[in-house]
Design a protein around this motif. Structure first.
Motif, PDB file in Angstrom:
ATOM      1  N   MET A 100     -54.170 -17.108  60.277  1.00  0.00           N
ATOM      2  CA  MET A 100     -54.938 -15.865  60.251  1.00  0.00           C
ATOM      3  C   MET A 100     -54.243 -14.819  59.375  1.00  0.00           C
ATOM      4  N   LEU A 101     -52.937 -14.635  59.588  1.00  0.00           N
ATOM      5  CA  LEU A 101     -52.182 -13.668  58.804  1.00  0.00           C
ATOM      6  C   LEU A 101     -52.199 -14.041  57.327  1.00  0.00           C
ATOM      7  N   GLU A 102     -52.079 -15.339  57.063  1.00  0.00           N
ATOM      8  CA  GLU A 102     -52.093 -15.811  55.684  1.00  0.00           C
ATOM      9  C   GLU A 102     -53.418 -15.479  55.005  1.00  0.00           C
ATOM     10  N   THR A 103     -54.521 -15.661  55.716  1.00  0.00           N
ATOM     11  CA  THR A 103     -55.842 -15.356  55.168  1.00  0.00           C
ATOM     12  C   THR A 103     -55.982 -13.866  54.878  1.00  0.00           C
ATOM     13  N   ILE A 104     -55.483 -13.039  55.778  1.00  0.00           N
ATOM     14  CA  ILE A 104     -55.542 -11.588  55.584  1.00  0.00           C
ATOM     15  C   ILE A 104     -54.757 -11.185  54.339  1.00  0.00           C
ATOM     16  N   ILE A 105     -53.572 -11.770  54.171  1.00  0.00           N
ATOM     17  CA  ILE A 105     -52.753 -11.474  52.993  1.00  0.00           C
ATOM     18  C   ILE A 105     -53.468 -11.904  51.724  1.00  0.00           C
ATOM     19  N   MET A 106     -54.087 -13.088  51.767  1.00  0.00           N
ATOM     20  CA  MET A 106     -54.796 -13.605  50.597  1.00  0.00           C
ATOM     21  C   MET A 106     -55.980 -12.727  50.210  1.00  0.00           C
ATOM     22  N   ILE A 107     -56.553 -12.020  51.174  1.00  0.00           N
ATOM     23  CA  ILE A 107     -57.688 -11.142  50.907  1.00  0.00           C
ATOM     24  C   ILE A 107     -57.222  -9.757  50.463  1.00  0.00           C
ATOM     25  N   LEU A 108     -56.219  -9.216  51.159  1.00  0.00           N
ATOM     26  CA  LEU A 108     -55.779  -7.850  50.886  1.00  0.00           C
ATOM     27  C   LEU A 108     -54.970  -7.734  49.597  1.00  0.00           C
ATOM     28  N   ALA A 109     -54.143  -8.730  49.308  1.00  0.00           N
ATOM     29  CA  ALA A 109     -53.284  -8.659  48.120  1.00  0.00           C
ATOM     30  C   ALA A 109     -54.088  -8.503  46.825  1.00  0.00           C
ATOM     31  N   PRO A 110     -55.134  -9.313  46.585  1.00  0.00           N
ATOM     32  CA  PRO A 110     -55.919  -9.129  45.368  1.00  0.00           C
ATOM     33  C   PRO A 110     -56.604  -7.765  45.301  1.00  0.00           C
ATOM     34  N   ILE A 111     -57.110  -7.298  46.438  1.00  0.00           N
ATOM     35  CA  ILE A 111     -57.779  -5.997  46.464  1.00  0.00           C
ATOM     36  C   ILE A 111     -56.796  -4.893  46.095  1.00  0.00           C
ATOM     37  N   LEU A 112     -55.614  -4.942  46.700  1.00  0.00           N
ATOM     38  CA  LEU A 112     -54.600  -3.924  46.444  1.00  0.00           C
ATOM     39  C   LEU A 112     -54.137  -3.951  44.989  1.00  0.00           C
ATOM     40  N   LEU A 113     -53.793  -5.143  44.492  1.00  0.00           N
ATOM     41  CA  LEU A 113     -53.300  -5.258  43.125  1.00  0.00           C
ATOM     42  C   LEU A 113     -54.361  -4.843  42.106  1.00  0.00           C
ATOM     43  N   SER A 114     -55.590  -5.288  42.316  1.00  0.00           N
ATOM     44  CA  SER A 114     -56.674  -4.955  41.392  1.00  0.00           C
ATOM     45  C   SER A 114     -56.955  -3.452  41.388  1.00  0.00           C
ATOM     46  N   THR A 115     -56.899  -2.833  42.561  1.00  0.00           N
ATOM     47  CA  THR A 115     -57.120  -1.391  42.655  1.00  0.00           C
ATOM     48  C   THR A 115     -56.026  -0.625  41.922  1.00  0.00           C
ATOM     49  N   VAL A 116     -54.786  -1.050  42.095  1.00  0.00           N
ATOM     50  CA  VAL A 116     -53.657  -0.402  41.415  1.00  0.00           C
ATOM     51  C   VAL A 116     -53.817  -0.501  39.900  1.00  0.00           C
ATOM     52  N   VAL A 117     -54.195  -1.674  39.414  1.00  0.00           N
ATOM     53  CA  VAL A 117     -54.379  -1.871  37.971  1.00  0.00           C
ATOM     54  C   VAL A 117     -55.499  -0.978  37.452  1.00  0.00           C
ATOM     55  N   MET A 118     -56.615  -0.920  38.164  1.00  0.00           N
ATOM     56  CA  MET A 118     -57.747  -0.100  37.740  1.00  0.00           C
ATOM     57  C   MET A 118     -57.383   1.384  37.729  1.00  0.00           C
ATOM     58  N   HIS A 151     -53.697 -22.185  45.936  1.00  0.00           N
ATOM     59  CA  HIS A 151     -53.174 -22.215  47.305  1.00  0.00           C
ATOM     60  C   HIS A 151     -53.984 -23.130  48.217  1.00  0.00           C
ATOM     61  N   TRP A 152     -55.282 -22.967  48.223  1.00  0.00           N
ATOM     62  CA  TRP A 152     -56.120 -23.707  49.174  1.00  0.00           C
ATOM     63  C   TRP A 152     -56.514 -25.094  48.697  1.00  0.00           C
ATOM     64  N   LEU A 183     -54.913 -26.830  45.855  1.00  0.00           N
ATOM     65  CA  LEU A 183     -53.786 -27.610  45.354  1.00  0.00           C
ATOM     66  C   LEU A 183     -52.569 -27.565  46.267  1.00  0.00           C
ATOM     67  N   GLY A 184     -52.627 -26.727  47.293  1.00  0.00           N
ATOM     68  CA  GLY A 184     -51.562 -26.703  48.281  1.00  0.00           C
ATOM     69  C   GLY A 184     -50.292 -25.991  47.864  1.00  0.00           C
ATOM     70  N   ASP A 185     -50.372 -25.100  46.860  1.00  0.00           N
ATOM     71  CA  ASP A 185     -49.188 -24.345  46.469  1.00  0.00           C
ATOM     72  C   ASP A 185     -48.799 -23.377  47.578  1.00  0.00           C
ATOM     73  N   ALA A 186     -47.514 -23.065  47.653  1.00  0.00           N
ATOM     74  CA  ALA A 186     -47.025 -22.128  48.661  1.00  0.00           C
ATOM     75  C   ALA A 186     -47.630 -20.752  48.430  1.00  0.00           C
ATOM     76  N   LEU A 187     -47.774 -19.982  49.499  1.00  0.00           N
ATOM     77  CA  LEU A 187     -48.401 -18.662  49.425  1.00  0.00           C
ATOM     78  C   LEU A 187     -47.664 -17.759  48.449  1.00  0.00           C
ATOM     79  N   GLU A 188     -46.324 -17.755  48.509  1.00  0.00           N
ATOM     80  CA  GLU A 188     -45.564 -16.852  47.637  1.00  0.00           C
ATOM     81  C   GLU A 188     -45.742 -17.219  46.164  1.00  0.00           C
ATOM     82  N   LYS A 189     -45.929 -18.496  45.886  1.00  0.00           N
ATOM     83  CA  LYS A 189     -46.152 -18.933  44.506  1.00  0.00           C
ATOM     84  C   LYS A 189     -47.513 -18.456  44.000  1.00  0.00           C
ATOM     85  N   SER A 190     -48.522 -18.581  44.833  1.00  0.00           N
ATOM     86  CA  SER A 190     -49.865 -18.143  44.452  1.00  0.00           C
ATOM     87  C   SER A 190     -49.920 -16.629  44.278  1.00  0.00           C
TER      88      SER A 190
END
Length: 226
Positions: A1-19, A65-66, A68-75
């Protein structure tokens, strides 16, 4: 569950910062928070391009990640580098400069990933440092030598960019990106010279081609390139 939340929030946060970074001038000129938000959300050609670029990066993160099975930190590191290069490419294309603040931000971000890998997943610290050092030598070295032999065609911004990419990626991945970047830059240069729009002395911004090079590397070698 935590991993899914991170996968959703991280792109939103990074994309917002870039914009926000890219459109900071327009946003700052607006008065009041509603006007600033409206300016950020307004649809413009450059924002549409940025949106699709970010979707590509996010899509590749989920795929690696989902599927190819790469580790979360790598993705997540892959996503961060892609978003960083998106900002670099935009500014370099518009102003013919790679801002030092972006390079410094990326450099210190490495230590966040380093701390997580060293402490949270108990990675070998010596191996992490050697990998970063070799990446720095390769990325900075190739473009440093290119600057010497090209007599100014390669600038310090390019050297700093690929140095920090080498630190973040390591030698194998940054080598792939360098190869694709140089190839795409050469193809573009040849096409422009044939069309008589540029000559041998024309300066070509490295940022957009570094981003394109990473996109090719991700598309062709995802799962093992970073």
């Amino acid at each position: 569950m935590l991993e899914t939340i991170i996968m959703i929030l991280a792109p939103i946060l990074l994309s917002t910062v870039v914009m926000i970074y890219i459109n900071f001038g327009d946003i700052r000129a607006q008065k009041g928070l509603p006007a600033k938000i409206k300016s950020l959300m307004s649809i413009r050609k450059n924002k549409v391009v940025l949106f699709f670029l970010m979707c590509f990066g996010i899509g590749m993160m989920f795929w690696s990640h989902w599927k190819l099975g790469d580790a979360l930190e790598k993705s997540l590191k892959q996503l961060f580098i892609f978003e960083f290069l998106t900002a670099v490419a935009y500014v370099d294309l518009k102003k013919q400069i790679i801002p030092n603040k972006l390079i410094i931000f990326a450099f210190f971000s490495y230590f966040v990933f380093f701390a997580y890998e060293a402490l949270a997943i108990d990675a070998n610290i010596k191996s992490l440092l050697i990998n970063a050092g070799l990446g720095l030598l390769l990325g900075g070295g190739v473009f440093g030598l290119s600057a010497v032999f090209s007599k100014g065609a390669v600038g310090m911004g390019d050297i700093k960019l690929f140095s920090v990419l080498g630190i973040l990626m390591g030698p194998f991945a940054v080598f792939n990106v360098i190869v694709y970047t140089v190839f795409l830059t050469a193809v573009y240069g040849i096409i422009m010279m044939l069309g008589k729009k540029k000559n041998k002395k024309s300066v070509v911004p490295a940022g957009p081609f570094a981003l394109a090079g990473m996109m090719v590397a991700m598309f062709l070698g995802i799962g093992g390139w970073l």
